[in-house]
Scaffold this motif. Sequence first.
Motif, PDB file in Angstrom:
ATOM      1  N   TRP A 121       0.823  -1.211   0.000  1.00  0.00           N
ATOM      2  CA  TRP A 121       0.000   0.000   0.000  1.00  0.00           C
ATOM      3  C   TRP A 121       0.856   1.259   0.000  1.00  0.00           C
ATOM      4  O   TRP A 121       0.474   2.270  -0.580  1.00  0.00           O
ATOM      5  CB  TRP A 121      -0.928  -0.010   1.205  1.00  0.00           C
ATOM      6  CG  TRP A 121      -2.006  -1.036   1.126  1.00  0.00           C
ATOM      7  CD1 TRP A 121      -2.225  -1.916   0.109  1.00  0.00           C
ATOM      8  CD2 TRP A 121      -3.024  -1.285   2.099  1.00  0.00           C
ATOM      9  NE1 TRP A 121      -3.305  -2.716   0.393  1.00  0.00           N
ATOM     10  CE2 TRP A 121      -3.816  -2.354   1.605  1.00  0.00           C
ATOM     11  CE3 TRP A 121      -3.333  -0.731   3.337  1.00  0.00           C
ATOM     12  CZ2 TRP A 121      -4.908  -2.849   2.317  1.00  0.00           C
ATOM     13  CZ3 TRP A 121      -4.418  -1.224   4.042  1.00  0.00           C
ATOM     14  CH2 TRP A 121      -5.200  -2.272   3.539  1.00  0.00           C
ATOM     15  N   ILE A 122       1.995   1.205   0.666  1.00  0.00           N
ATOM     16  CA  ILE A 122       2.817   2.402   0.820  1.00  0.00           C
ATOM     17  C   ILE A 122       3.277   2.946  -0.530  1.00  0.00           C
ATOM     18  O   ILE A 122       3.544   4.145  -0.678  1.00  0.00           O
ATOM     19  CB  ILE A 122       4.031   2.098   1.728  1.00  0.00           C
ATOM     20  CG1 ILE A 122       4.742   3.387   2.136  1.00  0.00           C
ATOM     21  CG2 ILE A 122       4.977   1.137   1.053  1.00  0.00           C
ATOM     22  CD1 ILE A 122       3.962   4.278   3.030  1.00  0.00           C
ATOM     23  N   PRO A 127      -0.277   8.690  -5.302  1.00  0.00           N
ATOM     24  CA  PRO A 127      -1.403   8.717  -6.250  1.00  0.00           C
ATOM     25  C   PRO A 127      -2.766   8.716  -5.568  1.00  0.00           C
ATOM     26  O   PRO A 127      -3.679   9.427  -6.012  1.00  0.00           O
ATOM     27  CB  PRO A 127      -1.191   7.440  -7.079  1.00  0.00           C
ATOM     28  CG  PRO A 127       0.257   7.149  -6.957  1.00  0.00           C
ATOM     29  CD  PRO A 127       0.650   7.583  -5.584  1.00  0.00           C
ATOM     30  N   VAL A 128      -2.901   7.930  -4.518  1.00  0.00           N
ATOM     31  CA  VAL A 128      -4.181   7.901  -3.806  1.00  0.00           C
ATOM     32  C   VAL A 128      -4.492   9.261  -3.195  1.00  0.00           C
ATOM     33  O   VAL A 128      -5.624   9.759  -3.266  1.00  0.00           O
ATOM     34  CB  VAL A 128      -4.160   6.814  -2.708  1.00  0.00           C
ATOM     35  CG1 VAL A 128      -5.362   6.954  -1.775  1.00  0.00           C
ATOM     36  CG2 VAL A 128      -4.146   5.433  -3.344  1.00  0.00           C
ATOM     37  N   LEU A 137     -11.960  14.754  -0.843  1.00  0.00           N
ATOM     38  CA  LEU A 137     -12.196  13.798   0.236  1.00  0.00           C
ATOM     39  C   LEU A 137     -11.090  13.803   1.290  1.00  0.00           C
ATOM     40  O   LEU A 137     -11.057  12.924   2.146  1.00  0.00           O
ATOM     41  CB  LEU A 137     -12.324  12.387  -0.351  1.00  0.00           C
ATOM     42  CG  LEU A 137     -13.541  12.155  -1.243  1.00  0.00           C
ATOM     43  CD1 LEU A 137     -13.493  10.770  -1.878  1.00  0.00           C
ATOM     44  CD2 LEU A 137     -14.839  12.330  -0.454  1.00  0.00           C
ATOM     45  N   ILE A 138     -10.201  14.790   1.234  1.00  0.00           N
ATOM     46  CA  ILE A 138      -9.154  14.904   2.239  1.00  0.00           C
ATOM     47  C   ILE A 138      -9.748  15.485   3.520  1.00  0.00           C
ATOM     48  O   ILE A 138     -10.594  16.382   3.483  1.00  0.00           O
ATOM     49  CB  ILE A 138      -7.992  15.783   1.733  1.00  0.00           C
ATOM     50  CG1 ILE A 138      -7.386  15.184   0.468  1.00  0.00           C
ATOM     51  CG2 ILE A 138      -6.920  15.936   2.808  1.00  0.00           C
ATOM     52  CD1 ILE A 138      -6.788  13.814   0.655  1.00  0.00           C
ATOM     53  N   PHE A 218      -3.612   8.242   8.374  1.00  0.00           N
ATOM     54  CA  PHE A 218      -2.482   9.157   8.544  1.00  0.00           C
ATOM     55  C   PHE A 218      -2.248   9.993   7.289  1.00  0.00           C
ATOM     56  O   PHE A 218      -1.945  11.192   7.373  1.00  0.00           O
ATOM     57  CB  PHE A 218      -1.229   8.352   8.889  1.00  0.00           C
ATOM     58  CG  PHE A 218      -0.013   9.197   9.146  1.00  0.00           C
ATOM     59  CD1 PHE A 218       0.140   9.868  10.342  1.00  0.00           C
ATOM     60  CD2 PHE A 218       0.975   9.316   8.188  1.00  0.00           C
ATOM     61  CE1 PHE A 218       1.259  10.647  10.583  1.00  0.00           C
ATOM     62  CE2 PHE A 218       2.103  10.093   8.411  1.00  0.00           C
ATOM     63  CZ  PHE A 218       2.238  10.767   9.623  1.00  0.00           C
ATOM     64  N   VAL A 219      -2.398   9.366   6.113  1.00  0.00           N
ATOM     65  CA  VAL A 219      -2.125  10.064   4.854  1.00  0.00           C
ATOM     66  C   VAL A 219      -3.249  11.034   4.499  1.00  0.00           C
ATOM     67  O   VAL A 219      -2.991  12.147   4.017  1.00  0.00           O
ATOM     68  CB  VAL A 219      -1.921   9.045   3.714  1.00  0.00           C
ATOM     69  CG1 VAL A 219      -1.884   9.733   2.349  1.00  0.00           C
ATOM     70  CG2 VAL A 219      -0.636   8.262   3.937  1.00  0.00           C
ATOM     71  N   LEU A 220      -4.489  10.651   4.740  1.00  0.00           N
ATOM     72  CA  LEU A 220      -5.634  11.414   4.245  1.00  0.00           C
ATOM     73  C   LEU A 220      -6.207  12.407   5.248  1.00  0.00           C
ATOM     74  O   LEU A 220      -7.165  13.118   4.922  1.00  0.00           O
ATOM     75  CB  LEU A 220      -6.748  10.441   3.809  1.00  0.00           C
ATOM     76  CG  LEU A 220      -6.387   9.476   2.678  1.00  0.00           C
ATOM     77  CD1 LEU A 220      -7.533   8.523   2.413  1.00  0.00           C
ATOM     78  CD2 LEU A 220      -6.022  10.240   1.411  1.00  0.00           C
ATOM     79  N   THR A 221      -5.677  12.452   6.462  1.00  0.00           N
ATOM     80  CA  THR A 221      -6.223  13.371   7.463  1.00  0.00           C
ATOM     81  C   THR A 221      -5.092  14.156   8.125  1.00  0.00           C
ATOM     82  O   THR A 221      -3.969  13.671   8.254  1.00  0.00           O
ATOM     83  CB  THR A 221      -7.003  12.616   8.556  1.00  0.00           C
ATOM     84  OG1 THR A 221      -6.109  11.762   9.281  1.00  0.00           O
ATOM     85  CG2 THR A 221      -8.124  11.793   7.963  1.00  0.00           C
TER      86      THR A 221
END
Length: 277
Positions: A121-122, A127-128, A137-138, A218-221
């Motif tokens: 996933w990392i 890209p995600v 959607l962040i 962690f990445v999206l928030t």
Amino acid sequence: MLNETRRTKTVLYVGLALFALWALIPYIWVLRTSLLTNFAAISSDTGYIPALESLSLVGYEQIWDRYNFTTYFANSLIVSIAATLISLLFSIPGAYAFARLDFPGRKFLFYTAVFTIMFPWIVITIPVYEVFFFLGLINTLDGVTIAISIFVLPQTIWLLQGFFRQGIPENIEEAALIDGHTEIGAFLRIVLPLSAPAVGAAALFSFLTAWNNFLWVFVLTSDEEVRTATVAIHYILGSDVLRQWNALMAAVVLLVAPPVIFYGLSQRYVGEGLGGV
């Protein structure tokens, strides 16, 4: 001969008990530390079995009141339950189609889904993030839920299609069709109820994956209001809780409790569901 058998069983049980105790020591230590006062948690004078005056619930009080753990805990429940429902909603018909229907590209699509399970996933975090930023959607619970659902979906499809293919004979559906049921009716009225153990196992797997997920949250928030408990502990580690191990261990206990309870309630179904895969 009988004495030797009993002696062998006794040695086996003692060995298993010691192994289980060794495996449980970290968890027992976490629970022990969470029930100590702050001074007792870091003091070298505190025994392995602490005195009664060293026991306290102050760690749980601090983690709830001081660090807003109520919001993080609620976010974890919302994201985990929603991601579980979404993954089941799409994986049940998808897995049934892969197991029963013959359509062009079936094997290619299935093996593509399985390949994503092995893909780190990392590697695709950037890209995600860009896609979710474009979609707005962040820093939203919706974005976190969708991200986790997408990456849990191939795994639940793989789990359920194995059960549909090996655990339920095709002649059951053929008999239902002869009795006048449509294919959808046979699936909903006969196949799906018989698949309850496998669906329960897939639900448990999805819930645990979503509950323990760290990367996508962690990445999206970045806002505290949308953090889950898993990521919140990471940020708490960077605060002065480093000197308050009782509060940190209390957070860990609270984080571990729901999956343990969920597994305890569904243990029987999980065993039956995995048996058909």
